[in-house]
Design an enzyme around this catalytic site. Structure first.
Site, PDB file in Angstrom:
ATOM      1  N   CYS A   1       0.750  -1.170   0.132  1.00  0.00           N
ATOM      2  CA  CYS A   1       0.181  -0.056  -0.224  1.00  0.00           C
ATOM      3  C   CYS A   1       0.883   1.347   0.033  1.00  0.00           C
ATOM      4  CB  CYS A   1      -0.931  -0.026   1.119  1.00  0.00           C
ATOM      5  SG  CYS A   1      -2.139  -1.494   1.042  1.00  0.00           S
TER       6      CYS A   1
ATOM      7  N   HIS B   1      -3.565   6.960   3.212  1.00  0.00           N
ATOM      8  CA  HIS B   1      -3.909   5.713   2.472  1.00  0.00           C
ATOM      9  C   HIS B   1      -5.280   5.302   2.892  1.00  0.00           C
ATOM     10  CE1 HIS B   1      -4.198   2.082   0.945  1.00  0.00           C
ATOM     11  NE2 HIS B   1      -4.097   1.193   1.782  1.00  0.00           N
TER      12      HIS B   1
ATOM     13  N   ASN C   1     -10.287   0.046  -0.771  1.00  0.00           N
ATOM     14  CA  ASN C   1      -8.740  -0.043  -0.657  1.00  0.00           C
ATOM     15  C   ASN C   1      -8.285  -0.211  -1.855  1.00  0.00           C
ATOM     16  OD1 ASN C   1      -6.076  -0.397  -0.158  1.00  0.00           O
ATOM     17  ND2 ASN C   1      -6.476  -1.607   1.725  1.00  0.00           N
TER      18      ASN C   1
END
Ligand code: COA
Length: 327
Positions: free
Chosen positions: A112, A253, A283
């Site tokens: 990520c 994020h 996500n």
């Protein structure tokens, strides 16, 4: 020597999958997903779309906004855990699509925080004398290809998308102010993809056991994510001699609204200083921050001189933050 983003773009596939769509195929509910994660819908790539297709679209937008022609690029880096294939690198496939040759192009993997790691990498590359002056960094994922559609613990969380940034050397006060990266491989088994690599090559057995899908111990990942998102944000601020009040925008994020809120609360920021789009995309791993920045740019939210704090956490574990003065 500084580095500045001069153009940012994104692309998300057309197909929208809502929580109501998922309710029809697994034991879940819109209410559970929204309250536990903040996600309402996400995008799925179509069967004929691979990572480089999404990346190419995002790159085209970023280049156009930067006013940079593909042939002006000196290096292309793609941050992803879902490349088209192990090799050639997705960055090489994007380079070919852009119609240019004879430039370095490679992928990097930091899950990520891939875009955050990529910014640090670009900062290093662009500081190597005059070898590289203009770079293209793409954070991009087709996570739906590695998530188990039958596992409600993970299938509701992820989506596909791509974000790209054009970066240049810049000695003005604009651009990256401070950076911080961290990692802890001891905790790698809390979020990982077991099969398909050299540790556990593809076999009938691995396919039967669904080991080509990502596995996550959500509750434990959550705990570490909260800790390191908060800490990374404070570290880059301290390195820059700044405090949370100096931040114009926190761009975290987008993994879970509760992780985002805890980071915001730790910094004492009001909700209107935090950019959130997890409700629309879920996500998207390495793509989440560049998608957010690109949307903010489109909406006219980013002004010259804004202090923007990017922060991320993911598999590895890896984490990090970048503080920049937009302009
Ligand atoms: N629908 C309905 N119920 C679900 C569900 C779903 N989609 N997914 C899990 N549940 C159930 C679980 O089975 C569990 O039931 P049980 O108590 O009967 O066993 C219950 O909900 C709670 O599960 P838990 O995992 O403790 O939920 P949570 O509050 O931790 O939320 C996550 C789960 C995955 C949303 C959360 O842990 C998370 O966001 N983790 C971090 C993700 C992340 O940051 N990833 C890293 C960066 S990529």
């Amino acid at each position: 020597m500084g580095v500045r983003i001069i153009g940012i773009g994104h692309y998300v596939p057309d197909k929208v999958v809502t929580n109501q769509d998922l309710e029809k195929i697994m034991d879940t509910s819109d209410e559970w997903i929204v309250t536990r994660t903040g996600i309402k819908e996400r995008r799925y790539a179509s069967p004929d779309q691979a990572n480089s297709d999404l990346s190419y679209e995002a790159a085209r937008v970023a280049l156009a906004r930067a006013g940079v022609r593909p042939q002006d690029l000196d290096v292309i880096v793609v941050a992803t855990v879902t490349p088209d294939m192990s090799f050639p690198a997705t960055a090489c496939l994007v380079q070919a699509r852009l119609g240019i040759r004879e430039r370095p192009c490679f992928d990097m993997e930091a899950a990520c925080p891939g875009f955050i790691y990529g910014l640090e990498l670009m900062r290093g590359l662009l500081s190597l004398g005059d070898t590289y002056r203009t770079g293209l960094l793409i954070g991009t994922e087709v996570l739906t290809r590695i998530m188990d559609p039958l596992d409600r613990n993970t299938a509701v969380l992820f989506g596909d998308g791509s974000g790209a940034a054009v970066l240049v050397k810049d000695d003005s006060e604009f651009g990256i102010i401070s950076t911080y990266l961290g990692g802890d491989g001891e905790l790698g088994n809390l979020l990982y993809l077991p099969a398909g690599g050299s540790r556990m090559p593809t076999s009938e057995e691995t396919i039967k056991n669904r080991q080509h899908y990502l596995k996550m111990k959500g509750r434990e990942v959550f705990r570490h994510a909260v800790q390191w998102m908060q800490q990374s944000a404070l570290i880059v601020l301290e390195k820059a001699g700044m405090s949370p009040e100096d931040i114009t925008w926190l761009v975290p994020h987008q993994a879970n609204i509760r992780i985002i809120d805890s980071t915001r609360e730790k910094l004492g920021l009001p909700p209107e200083k935090v950019y959130v789009n997890i409700d629309k995309y879920g996500n998207t791993s390495a793509a989440s921050i560049p998608i957010a920045l690109s949307e903010m740019q489109e909406k006219g939210l980013l002004k010259k001189g804004d202090i923007v704090l990017l922060v991320s956490f993911g598999a590895g574990f890896t984490w990090g933050a970048v503080l920049m003065r937009w302009g």
